[in-house]
Write an enzyme that holds these catalytic residues in place. Structure first.
Site, PDB file in Angstrom:
ATOM      1  N   GLU A 553       0.838  -1.204   0.000  1.00 44.65           N
ATOM      2  CA  GLU A 553       0.000   0.000   0.000  1.00 44.65           C
ATOM      3  C   GLU A 553       0.870   1.249   0.000  1.00 44.65           C
ATOM      4  O   GLU A 553       1.808   1.371   0.778  1.00 44.65           O
ATOM      5  CB  GLU A 553      -0.921  -0.001   1.228  1.00 44.65           C
ATOM      6  CG  GLU A 553      -2.022  -1.033   1.158  1.00 44.65           C
ATOM      7  CD  GLU A 553      -3.159  -0.723   2.100  1.00 44.65           C
ATOM      8  OE1 GLU A 553      -3.391   0.459   2.393  1.00 44.65           O
ATOM      9  OE2 GLU A 553      -3.827  -1.678   2.549  1.00 44.65           O
ATOM     10  N   GLY A 554       0.537   2.171  -0.867  1.00 47.27           N
ATOM     11  CA  GLY A 554       1.291   3.412  -1.011  1.00 47.27           C
ATOM     12  C   GLY A 554       2.290   3.342  -2.147  1.00 47.27           C
ATOM     13  O   GLY A 554       2.459   4.312  -2.891  1.00 47.27           O
TER      14      GLY A 554
END
Length: 631
Positions: A553-554
């Site tokens: 995530e990210g």
């Protein structure tokens, strides 16, 4: 759904008031809808009544299943009792149900007992339920005994059902008026209806930028290559400390359903997209990436948006205990968080290449949702305020775009539980496959996660579906902090680039607190994750790319960030096509007065300014954490 925060709702209204259409709008986004028809067929020669029934049938999507209770009105309670947690049940309507109940073919019958059975079935129903009923109590008393018996029985049924439901709405001339909301039942301090906060609360929200946190409780500001000092603190979870909420409490901020936060500029976005059609480009333009220009224009309030300069990545680190974390290696998420702090790993390297600062934030650990609530109500309040303050801190530092990511054991299962509670999703359909470190698929761990979410939904089947209740029962610390970040960013008009299940789950929860938040969110890529796909569809967030990367995530968002910046820079720099009135800089008679060397054939491009502080840099107004250990 257009309105959230309830598990069971009664929709009242007069004849042709629009009550059925409104009730249907509440279940539009649900993947599984069970429609319960109660009205009798009537006289075959009554064409007007047949037309009404046909119109109702024509409005139902083909994916809905229909059941009828005209043969036995007592069966309605059985239908509700057998409904599954992933279903949405729409009953239309109680007027037809009472008509059948009073029919001589079903007499003698104990009407009072049957109505009481229905109310009890509503209270114990595992699914979300929408019931439609006509409001006849405002009309004249009928002149016939049968008419009076009908109005009396329907009035009694409406009262019993309204008492059993979380929410009640009266539709008048197509306009819904909420008479009873879930917020009033679960949050005594909230207003009587789901409206905006008081003027005093609104004023404190706008003044949060001027408020400084209490010195003893500085928020952690952990940047890559800048490890924070580890303070000495008492054993236990620092999030439970009562001082955690002091900075936000001192400002008077009240986070509650119905908050009125800013919306993006509704005119700048369309104007920016229209402007793209006039630019001097040889092809058809930017394709689907014109949405990036429209989004940036709306959030910046200008038809010619600039590329985002200062970008900050918020990596939320928090683990979920129990079956939600099945298949994960103990300590793996902590290793990833430490890796990001040290400037290593995919996320940190991508942040460095993009010139983005990286802030690692520890969130409270979440208890096993299959056995108990993930957080206490106090922890939820602290997490929401903390997330809000993180967004405030970024806005004060001049950040123009937030990238929201997360790492933690059990985050995907927690997001699936939130989706099941807010969108009626089937847990197995939104839980991605479990991949081991060796790249193999672990079906046994996947089944344990599914069972944990199933048991959590069963445990909370009678709980309110308000935003804070969902965060406490199912979402956990990372989703709660992410929700606060979305709300705080919306309040400060900072757009957020979402990436992964946690951010999308927070977007689903934030709808009940402030529906404006989703309009400040952009989804670059769904990453092939089923939970992200469904939540994005419900929130109206169309992914810009389909790269199917799974870097964490990210990280997926940071891969797309240079492309998005290039699109914005190109749209701002290109001139209007000469055929539409733009200057033709290839004409020998055209001279740019800014050129110091008229005979130069090289284009004069200005050296671009740095996009923002990189992970190796430290902004002047950013200080290391004091009094907090973010690791």
């Amino acid at each position: 759904m257009s309105v959230d925060g309830w598990n069971t709702v009664l929709v009242l209204g007069g004849i042709r008031s629009g009550k059925s259409e409104f009730a249907e709008s509440l279940v539009t986004d649900a993947p599984v809808v069970r429609y319960v028809a109660t009205a009798p067929e009537g006289d075959p020669d009554d064409t007007e009544w047949a037309t009404r029934l046909a119109a109702h049938r024509a409005r139902r999507p083909g994916s809905w299943t229909t059941e009828e209770t005209t043969e036995d009105p007592r069966r309605l309670a059985d239908v509700l009792a057998s409904a599954e947690p992933n279903e949405m049940v729409l009953v239309d309507d109680l007027g037809g149900w009472v008509t059948v109940l009073l029919d001589p073919d079903h007499q003698p019958a104990d009407d009072v007992a049957t109505i009481a059975e229905l109310a009890e079935a509503i209270r114990g129903c595992a699914a979300r339920v929408v019931l439609v009923s006509p409001e006849v109590g405002l009309s004249l008393v009928p002149t016939t005994p049968l008419g009076r018996a009908f109005t009396d029985a329907l009035g009694a049924a409406n009262r019993a059902v309204a008492d059993a439901c979380d929410a009640v709405v009266l539709v008048v001339a197509g306009q819904p008026v909420w008479l009873k909301s879930a917020a009033t039942a679960t949050e005594p301090s909230a207003p009587a209806t789901m409206t905006a906060p008081t003027a005093a609360a609104s004023a404190t929200v706008t003044s949060l930028a001027d408020a400084e946190p209490t010195p003893e409780v500085q928020l952690p500001d952990v940047l890559t290559h800048t490890p924070p000092a580890i303070p000495t603190q008492e054993p236990g979870n620092a999030w439970a400390a009562p001082t955690m909420a002091l900075p936000m409490v001192s400002t008077g901020l009240v986070i509650q359903p119905g908050m009125e936060l800013p919306m993006p500029d509704e005119y700048a976005g369309p104007q920016a997209v229209d402007r793209l059609t006039t630019l001097d480009v040889p092809g058809a333009g930017l394709g689907v990436l014109d949405r990036v220009v429209g989004f940036a224009a709306a959030t910046q309030g200008t038809p010619t948006p600039a590329a985002w300069g200062s970008v900050r990545v918020l990596l939320l680190h928090g683990d979920h205990a129990g079956g939600a974390a099945a298949g994960t290696v103990a300590g793996e998420s902590a290793r990833r968080a430490a890796q990001a702090r040290a400037g290593q790993g995919a996320l940190a390297r991508l942040a460095a290449e993009s010139g983005a600062s990286l802030q690692v934030v520890d969130t409270p650990a979440s208890a096993p949702i299959e056995d108990e609530p993930a957080l206490t109500p106090e922890q939820v309040e602290s997490a929401l305020r903390y997330g809000w303050r993180l967004a405030e801190q970024a806005a004060d530092a001049g950040v123009q775009l937030l990238v929201l990511g997360a790492c933690g054991a059990g985050t995907e299962a927690a997001a699936a539980a939130v989706l099941a509670a807010t969108a009626g999703a089937e847990p197995p359909a939104v839980l991605g496959r479990v991949i081991t470190d060796s790249g193999e698929i672990d079906d046994a761990a996947w089944m344990i996660r599914c069972a944990a979410v199933r048991d959590a939904l069963h445990r909370t089947r009678r709980s309110s579906r308000g935003a804070k209740d969902i965060l406490a029962e199912l979402g956990g610390g990372d989703v709660a902090v992410a929700t606060g970040v979305l709300l705080g960013a919306t309040a400060r008009r900072v757009p957020v680039l979402l990436d992964g299940p946690v951010g999308l789950a927070a977007g689903m929860v934030s709808r009940d607190l402030a529906g404006q938040a989703r309009h400040w969110c952009l989804l670059a890529d769904h990453g092939g994750h089923p939970a992200v796909r469904l939540a994005a569809d419900v929130l109206g967030l169309t992914p810009l790319l389909d790269l199917r990367m799974d870097l964490g995530e990210g990280a997926n968002a940071l891969v797309a960030l240079p492309l998005l910046r290039s699109v914005l820079a190109l749209s701002a720099a290109l001139p209007v096509h000469p055929s539409l009135g733009g200057e033709d800089d290839t004409d020998p008679s055209y001279a740019d007065p800014d050129l110091t060397e008229p005979d130069s054939t090289e284009p004069d491009f200005a050296e671009p300014e740095p996009a923002g502080p990189g992970p190796a840099s430290t902004e002047a107004d950013e200080q290391p954490a004091t009094g907090w250990r973010a690791g």
